[in-house]
Design an enzyme around this catalytic site. Structure first.
Site, PDB file in Angstrom:
ATOM      1  NE  ARG A 378      -4.503  -1.063   2.407  1.00  0.00           N
ATOM      2  CZ  ARG A 378      -4.935  -0.354   3.575  1.00  0.00           C
ATOM      3  NH1 ARG A 378      -4.315   0.818   3.614  1.00  0.00           N
ATOM      4  NH2 ARG A 378      -6.282  -0.158   2.807  1.00  0.00           N
ATOM      5  CB  VAL A 500      -8.434  -0.134  -6.232  1.00  0.00           C
ATOM      6  CG1 VAL A 500      -9.077   0.763  -6.530  1.00  0.00           C
ATOM      7  CG2 VAL A 500      -6.928   0.916  -5.956  1.00  0.00           C
ATOM      8  CD  GLU A 501      -3.563  -1.843  -3.507  1.00  0.00           C
ATOM      9  OE1 GLU A 501      -2.617  -0.695  -2.648  1.00  0.00           O
ATOM     10  OE2 GLU A 501      -2.764  -2.396  -4.538  1.00  0.00           O
ATOM     11  N   GLY A 502      -8.010  -1.072  -0.391  1.00  0.00           N
ATOM     12  CA  GLY A 502      -9.023  -0.054   0.963  1.00  0.00           C
ATOM     13  C   GLY A 502      -9.475   1.229   0.405  1.00  0.00           C
TER      14      GLY A 502
END
Ligand SMILES: Cc1cc2nc3c(=O)[nH]c(=O)nc-3n(C[C@H](O)[C@H](O)[C@H](O)COP(=O)(O)OP(=O)(O)OC[C@H]3O[C@@H](n4cnc5c(N)ncnc54)[C@H](O)[C@@H]3O)c2cc1C
Length: 811
Positions: A378, A500-502
């Site tokens: 991340r 995206v990604e959380g």
């Protein structure tokens, strides 16, 4: 009068002991000595002396572990165990992922700056630098973002081929498997440069270098799986994607219902034990063209073919996409950046057991694998992509604001426009600092999970603000789509990085502090482990030691917060002098206040803090701002402390520390227990809210650095693709800006002549003609001004189209 003296002396000694975090034994000795001095020189009555003696004896008794454990801690231990919030296996796994780094220091209330300062400055290897200057620049040169986003909704075949040939998909794959084996820092800088040119390309390249088959294989795959897949992923013969999200399950990914059942089936003509899979996934990047699908599903073994367990939980496997039963190839159409993304479904797809990444021993460990890798990933792809787009935007906007004139002035000279430009530049400085320093920490072995979440959230949010400001400064020029528009696609595609990604709301409210509180706090995790220890007596002994250290730490943070708030942190020790010293000191102050309020929130709210998302979000913001301000200071140090960049450092630190102060205020205003809030306010803001945001004057200083060709402007956009060539509007803007500087004295002559009444014409071309005719400009000078004017009109111009040119062609 004498009583006041002794009282002040006692408070002074207590504050000093707490401020310096003196241990219990030493503190007891010092207070004992003070008591003796008081008995000798003081004039308290015998009752008062007896009370002091009792208080001292109670304190002294706390030094005896067995006495304090049996009389104090045992009762608290039972209470603590009953209050302990329940924690699911997935939460536990998320907490165990990654390492604690500078985030942990900020939680101590007394950050050890040596730890941050000892991190080496960001450096690329010669090979990485050559790749950044060579194939990365070359790829940028090949791109035509209008063709990609409007005409093809895809990259053209020669770009795909270039990406595969130069192994852009293999930056994280080790050389032994045919990859480039680049560091996280190099990965980040390459993505940022690509992103300064095209969001489609940076997203496409980002995914295989982020969480996906290659990353999972590298960390958990068997050697056979690595040998089978990695060389083909490195060469681009296999295109990967990773599918977690499904129609009913987005943020709450662990609730997925896609499943695999262990059973017997036929594989390559033989009956083997394998898995029958059913899934329905959506939003999967690269899925439409993927040849191998990383799949997250829940694994069941009802017939106990592989062990005693029936439900294994989330498992990750690699599935070739050409197997019978797989539907893949249809596309979604992401806003602003039409990269390959789409749904996939599988009906009774049979694969052998060795499709599970890591083999059957990794069955059920899929979630742990994902969160462990996200702990690092991340920090890289999304923050770097946001940074690349934002630095290109500020570089372009600075030039545009100099070239575009209204009311006879470059628009950058208007203070309102300048405010937006200064904010853009400051945000980009913070984003760069956060990205560079954090990626360097990862390159040096850290796996900072909480900073990764901070970067994911804040870099993408600052990117959103920069995109929005850039559009405002450009006015209509930003709005009209076409090959000349270098902003709109970036602006349109901002929500992708946010989601995206959380998704960002979840990341801010739940993840940053939710994970930080337990992971980074110096005692909480260890106390919870002690409380959960099945050996109750061993747990009690450990808990006792931790609890008393924790109490001392709490008292120390209260003292430090109060003393630094009263003195405006002027006397706190920091390892630097010079113009940045005060920012270090303020970070020290707010770190102590943060540690204090964290303990108060956890103590008064316990497990309920998890549900009070807005409190948790504000605590996360404070941690984030302190983290980002520290990154700014480290980045400035890494850059050799150029004095010209100080306005940016000051803007960044002031903005972040001001926001820190305001989030403390918001937190105290909304703290559920009003009595505790009042006490906290006394320790945090005894003099009120004294910190100010950046001044207007500072903003104007920054504007001058950004709308003129300065080294600061170049450093700020050093990761951007800036080649001066047809089709690269950003390079052309810079060139026009430099020419603007050269023709400035000539334009001044025309301006003065107009004021003196020697030139009468209204429009600029006629003014230049008149100036030439009247000898105000030589023919060569007049031609230079004319050429610049044409160039300026061209570069600030927009596209137009034949009426039917924008109609979509079918077929
Ligand atoms: C362009 C794109 C590419 C993607 N690529 C992939 C991929 O390659 N592989 C893959 O598996 N997935 C991929 N995704 C899916 C992505 O990870 C999800 O979109 C993301 O997890 C959010 O899920 P959702 O869109 O269903 O939103 P939802 O989960 O429905 O969330 C909606 C909103 O509610 C908020 N929210 C939800 N729960 C909470 C909470 N507890 N507290 C506070 N706020 C909350 C969220 O922050 C969000 O703002 C991609 C998505 C997009 C848009």
């Amino acid at each position: 009068m004498e009583t006041v003296f002794w009282l002040v002396l006692l408070i002074g000694v207590l504050l000093t002991l707490a401020y310096r975090r003196t241990d219990l034994r030493t503190s007891t000795i010092v207070l004992g000595a003070l008591l003796v001095v008081y008995w000798i020189f003081g004039d308290g009555g015998s009752l008062w002396n007896a009370l002091l003696l009792v208080a001292f004896l109670l304190l002294a008794l706390l030094n005896f572990e067995s006495i304090r454990r049996d009389n104090v801690t045992r009762r608290l231990f039972g209470l603590y165990r009953s209050m302990l919030p329940s924690m699911s296996k997935t939460e536990q796994e998320a907490l165990e992922a990654g390492s604690v780094w500078w985030d942990g220091e900020l939680f101590t209330g007394m950050p050890d700056w040596r730890r941050l300062k000892s991190l080496p400055p960001p450096t690329l290897t010669a090979e990485e630098q050559a790749f950044l200057d060579g194939p990365t620049e070359e790829l940028c040169r090949l791109l035509d973002d209008w063709q990609i986003t409007h005409e093809l909704a895809d990259m053209p075949p020669h770009v795909w081929q270039f990406i595969k040939d130069h192994k852009f998909f293999a930056m994280i794959i080790p050389k032994e498997y045919g990859g480039l084996q680049f560091s996280p820092l190099a990965n980040s800088m390459i993505l940022a440069k690509l992103s300064s040119r095209s969001a489609v390309v940076s997203s496409t390249v980002g995914v295989p270098n982020s969480l996906g088959p290659a990353e999972l294989l590298l960390h958990y795959g068997t050697e056979e799986q690595k040998q089978r897949w990695l060389p083909r992923l490195a060469s681009g013969d296999e295109i990967p994607c990773f599918a977690l999200t499904s129609p009913r399950v987005g943020s709450d990914a662990t609730a997925l219902v896609d499943n695999g059942v262990v059973c017997k089936g036929t594989w390559e003509g033989q009956e083997v034990v394998g898995i029958r899979l059913n899934w329905d996934k959506r939003y999967i990047t690269l899925a439409p063209i993927a040849t191998v699908l990383g799949l997250a599903f829940k694994l069941y073994d009802p017939e106990h073919l592989i062990g005693d367990v029936e439900e294994y939980g989330i498992t990750a496997a690699l599935i070739p996409t050409d197997l019978p039963g797989i539907e893949i190839g249809r596309r979604h159409f992401p806003v602003g950046a039409p990269f390959q993304n789409g749904p996939t479904r599988g009906r009774d797809v049979f694969v052998p057991l060795d499709a599970i990444i890591g083999g059957t021993k990794m069955a059920g460990l899929g979630w742990r694998m994902l969160v462990q890798q996200l702990a690092v990933g991340r920090s890289i792809v999304l923050p770097s992509n946001a940074l690349g787009a934002a630095s290109a935007a500020v570089y372009a906007t600075g030039a545009y604001a100099k070239l575009r004139r209204q009311f006879n002035l470059p628009i950058g000279k208007f203070h309102g426009v300048g405010e937006a430009i200064a904010r853009m530049a400051g945000n980009v400085y913070i984003m760069t600092a956060a990205s560079r320093v954090t990626c360097t920490a990862i390159t040096n072995g850290e796996k900072p999970a909480v900073p990764s979440a901070i970067l994911k959230y804040h870099n993408t949010e600052m990117g959103r603000q920069v995109a929005s400001d850039a559009m405002d400064v450009h006015g209509g020029k930003g709005i009209m789509l076409g090959p000349k528009n270098y902003l709109a696609r970036g602006y349109e595609s901002v929500p992708i990085a946010i989601t995206v990604e959380g998704a960002n709301i979840l990341t801010r409210n739940l993840i940053i502090f939710g994970q930080g509180a337990i992971r980074c706090h110096p005692f909480v995790r260890a106390e919870m482990d002690a409380a959960r220890d099945p050996d109750r007596e061993a747990g009690l002994a450990a808990f006792d030691r931790l609890l008393f250290k924790h109490l001392g730490y709490g008292l120390s943070n209260a003292a430090r917060s109060l003393v630094m708030a009263v003195t405006l942190a002027r006397f706190t020790d920091v390892p630097v002098g010079g113009p940045t010293r005060r920012y270090y000191q303020h970070i020290n102050r707010y770190s102590a206040s943060f540690a204090l309020i964290v303990d108060a929130a956890m103590f008064t709210l316990g497990g309920a803090l998890k549900r009070r998302e807005l409190l948790s979000a504000r605590l996360g913001d404070i941690l984030s701002y302190l983290y980002l301000a520290s990154m700014v200071l480290k980045h400035y140090q890494d850059q050799g402390e150029p004095p010209e960049d100080l306005p940016l450092v000051e803007w960044s630190c002031r903005t972040l520390l001001y926001k820190t102060q305001e989030q403390f205020h918001g937190l105290l205003r909304n703290f559920p227990n009003r009595w505790v809030a009042a006490v906290l306010r006394f320790f945090i803001f005894p003099r009120g809210r004294t910190y100010s945001s950046p001044s207007d004057e500072l903003g104007q200083e920054i504007v001058e650095l950004i709308i003129n060709p300065t080294p600061t402007r170049e450093r700020l956009a050093s990761g951007t693709y800036k080649a001066v060539e047809p089709g690269n509007q950003i390079g052309l803007l810079q060139e026009a800006m430099e020419i603007a500087e050269q023709v400035k004295p000539l334009e001044r002559r025309i301006f003065d002549a107009r004021r003196a009444g020697d030139i009468k014409a209204d429009d600029i071309p006629s003014q230049i003609d008149e100036a030439e005719k009247k000898g105000i400009l030589t023919p060569a000078e007049a031609e230079a001004v004319r050429a610049f004017d044409r160039r300026m009109l061209d570069i600030t111009g927009v596209d137009d189209f034949a009426p039917d040119a924008l109609r979509r062609q079918s077929g």
